[in-house]
Write a protein that holds these residues in place. Structure first.
Motif, PDB file in Angstrom:
ATOM      1  N   GLN A  19       1.038  -1.145  -0.028  1.00 56.37           N
ATOM      2  CA  GLN A  19      -0.117  -0.134   0.199  1.00 56.37           C
ATOM      3  C   GLN A  19       0.778   1.087   0.122  1.00 56.37           C
ATOM      4  O   GLN A  19       0.607   2.148  -0.665  1.00 56.37           O
ATOM      5  CB  GLN A  19      -0.862   0.067   1.277  1.00 56.37           C
ATOM      6  CG  GLN A  19      -1.826   1.231   1.387  1.00 56.37           C
ATOM      7  CD  GLN A  19      -2.485   1.144   2.629  1.00 56.37           C
ATOM      8  OE1 GLN A  19      -3.188   0.212   2.904  1.00 56.37           O
ATOM      9  NE2 GLN A  19      -2.749   2.411   3.060  1.00 56.37           N
ATOM     10  N   MET A  20       2.047   1.332   0.797  1.00 55.62           N
ATOM     11  CA  MET A  20       2.849   2.426   0.928  1.00 55.62           C
ATOM     12  C   MET A  20       3.688   2.658  -0.328  1.00 55.62           C
ATOM     13  O   MET A  20       3.754   3.838  -0.753  1.00 55.62           O
ATOM     14  CB  MET A  20       3.867   2.190   1.986  1.00 55.62           C
ATOM     15  CG  MET A  20       3.018   2.386   3.478  1.00 55.62           C
ATOM     16  SD  MET A  20       4.034   1.938   4.974  1.00 55.62           S
ATOM     17  CE  MET A  20       5.479   1.924   4.321  1.00 55.62           C
ATOM     18  N   LEU A  21       3.963   1.383  -1.188  1.00 60.69           N
ATOM     19  CA  LEU A  21       4.848   1.503  -2.060  1.00 60.69           C
ATOM     20  C   LEU A  21       3.891   2.163  -3.484  1.00 60.69           C
ATOM     21  O   LEU A  21       4.530   2.540  -4.285  1.00 60.69           O
ATOM     22  CB  LEU A  21       5.480   0.098  -2.490  1.00 60.69           C
ATOM     23  CG  LEU A  21       6.668  -0.222  -1.483  1.00 60.69           C
ATOM     24  CD1 LEU A  21       7.122  -1.745  -1.830  1.00 60.69           C
ATOM     25  CD2 LEU A  21       7.734   0.956  -1.565  1.00 60.69           C
ATOM     26  N   THR A  22       2.634   1.733  -3.367  1.00 58.48           N
ATOM     27  CA  THR A  22       1.925   1.662  -4.807  1.00 58.48           C
ATOM     28  C   THR A  22       0.650   2.643  -4.543  1.00 58.48           C
ATOM     29  O   THR A  22       0.220   3.053  -5.628  1.00 58.48           O
ATOM     30  CB  THR A  22       1.070   0.425  -4.969  1.00 58.48           C
ATOM     31  OG1 THR A  22       0.405   0.006  -3.968  1.00 58.48           O
ATOM     32  CG2 THR A  22       2.442  -0.743  -5.523  1.00 58.48           C
ATOM     33  N   GLY A  23       0.287   2.972  -3.485  1.00 61.45           N
ATOM     34  CA  GLY A  23      -0.764   3.885  -3.336  1.00 61.45           C
ATOM     35  C   GLY A  23      -2.202   3.122  -3.339  1.00 61.45           C
ATOM     36  O   GLY A  23      -3.171   3.780  -3.294  1.00 61.45           O
ATOM     37  N   ILE A  24      -1.956   1.973  -3.470  1.00 63.83           N
ATOM     38  CA  ILE A  24      -3.268   1.090  -3.600  1.00 63.83           C
ATOM     39  C   ILE A  24      -3.660   0.601  -2.281  1.00 63.83           C
ATOM     40  O   ILE A  24      -2.914   0.010  -1.512  1.00 63.83           O
ATOM     41  CB  ILE A  24      -2.902  -0.215  -4.615  1.00 63.83           C
ATOM     42  CG1 ILE A  24      -2.625   0.248  -5.860  1.00 63.83           C
ATOM     43  CG2 ILE A  24      -4.336  -1.223  -4.562  1.00 63.83           C
ATOM     44  CD1 ILE A  24      -2.141  -0.958  -6.661  1.00 63.83           C
ATOM     45  N   CYS A  44      -1.172  -2.308 -12.185  1.00 68.86           N
ATOM     46  CA  CYS A  44      -0.463  -3.137 -12.479  1.00 68.86           C
ATOM     47  C   CYS A  44       1.124  -2.652 -12.801  1.00 68.86           C
ATOM     48  O   CYS A  44       2.045  -3.149 -12.197  1.00 68.86           O
ATOM     49  CB  CYS A  44      -0.847  -3.952 -13.849  1.00 68.86           C
ATOM     50  SG  CYS A  44       0.088  -5.229 -14.174  1.00 68.86           S
ATOM     51  N   LYS A  45       0.893  -1.432 -13.427  1.00 66.72           N
ATOM     52  CA  LYS A  45       2.394  -0.664 -13.561  1.00 66.72           C
ATOM     53  C   LYS A  45       2.815  -0.189 -12.413  1.00 66.72           C
ATOM     54  O   LYS A  45       4.261  -0.649 -12.065  1.00 66.72           O
ATOM     55  CB  LYS A  45       1.960   0.768 -14.293  1.00 66.72           C
ATOM     56  CG  LYS A  45       3.399   1.362 -14.590  1.00 66.72           C
ATOM     57  CD  LYS A  45       2.943   2.473 -15.757  1.00 66.72           C
ATOM     58  CE  LYS A  45       3.070   3.941 -15.056  1.00 66.72           C
ATOM     59  NZ  LYS A  45       2.754   4.851 -16.034  1.00 66.72           N
TER      60      LYS A  45
END
Length: 77
Positions: A19-24, A44-45
């Motif tokens: 979550q922290m790395l992707t913002g998802i 996905c990117k």
């Protein structure tokens, strides 16, 4: 989707770290891992970049975990 979970665990990341790395959001990320939701192109990117792999690997189109060489797009200004 097992590929996604296996790669995340291989890197030693939790879903919260993703979550922290992707913002998802973690709950959305969990749904992606469990096959209850499909990736958007942007998700996905972001995941491929965070895990150091290619979008093709995440999609099951290749068995090579290594990302493709990336060009230096910042020089094209």
């Amino acid at each position: 989707m097992n590929r996604l979970r296996e790669l995340r665990q291989k890197r030693g990341y939790t879903q919260i770290k993703m979550q922290m790395l992707t913002g998802i959001d973690q709950s959305d990320y969990s749904k992606l891992e469990n096959g209850k939701r499909y990736y958007s192109y942007e998700q996905c990117k972001r995941i491929a970049l965070a895990l150091g792999t290619s979008m093709d690997y995440l999609a099951g189109l290749t068995d090579r975990e290594e990302p493709y060489p990336r060009g230096d797009h910042t020089a094209q200004q």
